[in-house]
Design an enzyme around this catalytic site. Structure first.
Site, PDB file in Angstrom:
ATOM      1  N   LYS A 128      64.719  53.754   2.420  1.00  0.00           N
ATOM      2  CA  LYS A 128      65.671  53.317   1.607  1.00  0.00           C
ATOM      3  C   LYS A 128      67.015  54.191   1.407  1.00  0.00           C
ATOM      4  O   LYS A 128      68.400  53.776   1.802  1.00  0.00           O
ATOM      5  CB  LYS A 128      65.216  53.484   0.072  1.00  0.00           C
ATOM      6  N   ASP A 146      65.696  48.602  -3.434  1.00  0.00           N
ATOM      7  CA  ASP A 146      65.083  49.378  -4.613  1.00  0.00           C
ATOM      8  C   ASP A 146      64.149  48.466  -5.579  1.00  0.00           C
ATOM      9  O   ASP A 146      64.242  47.272  -5.159  1.00  0.00           O
ATOM     10  CB  ASP A 146      66.089  50.197  -5.387  1.00  0.00           C
TER      11      ASP A 146
END
Length: 218
Positions: A128, A146
């Site tokens: 991420k 997320d």
């Protein structure tokens, strides 16, 4: 638990949704404050299990004195901790930032690499974080999934999936190419301020008529 849709929206509906996001905010920006690629990596790494606002409050002073890997090493771990101790898991994050900074100095000449593999090899940098840096600094249409994107993707059918990897692929495979660059920012902002976890603000939602979510609020 509120019902979630698991059905992928069709291409035409997705095009309408992202056209509306684009019309509302043509150039969405991430909310983590940074001054260069290095401070962006550090800010994103610090943001795990923390709010952007909380990270920004801590890093404003930090980045004035340590905006390069070498300056961070010169500051030292204890000096770093003094700046970030209001952030969750700050001790482990401080260790990771120091290790990351040393690797950047010793192996990359103090520069942040532009490949996902190289970024993910750095301590404290997962997929991420790497995708955020690739997208925001290098202009790569990478999708950083997320909790907000995972929720919105599944709730709306924009990018359904049982885990973040599947949701990431759903965004890459289904959202029209011209919207890929800003897709994750639009979805994060939508999830943070409108399509909230406990009580989505459906009455203020610009895609309400296109969203198949069954438990819409007034």
């Amino acid at each position: 638990m509120s019902k979630q849709t698991s059905k992928q929206l069709d291409y035409n509906t997705l095009r309408q949704i992202f056209a509306r996001f684009h019309a509302q905010e043509p150039e969405p920006k991430g909310e983590l404050e940074h001054v260069n690629a290095y401070t962006l990596v550090v800010a994103v790494a610090l943001s795990a299990q923390a709010t952007d606002a909380g990270v920004n409050k801590a890093t404003r002073g930090l980045f004035k004195v340590a905006d390069t890997p070498q300056k961070m090493l010169d500051l030292g771990e204890e000096g770093l901790i003094e700046h970030i101790k209001t952030i969750g898991l700050y001790k482990q994050k401080a260790k990771n930032v120091m290790k990351m900074s040393r690797i950047l100095v010793e192996e990359y000449g103090g520069e942040v690499p532009s490949s996902r593999a190289a970024l993910q090899s750095l301590p404290g940098v997962g997929r991420k974080t790497a995708n955020v840096v690739l997208n925001m600094w290098w202009g790569v249409p990478a999708q950083a999934v997320d909790t907000h994107i995972f929720r919105v993707g599944n709730r709306t059918g924009i990018a359904p999936g049982k885990n973040v990897d599947v949701v990431e692929r759903a965004i890459e495979d289904n959202i029209p190419a011209e919207y890929q660059q800003h897709a994750h920012h639009w979805l994060i902002l939508h999830g943070r301020y409108v399509c909230k976890a406990r009580k989505p603000m459906c009455g203020n939602c610009i895609i309400r008529d296109l969203c198949p979510y069954e438990d819409k609020t007034l």
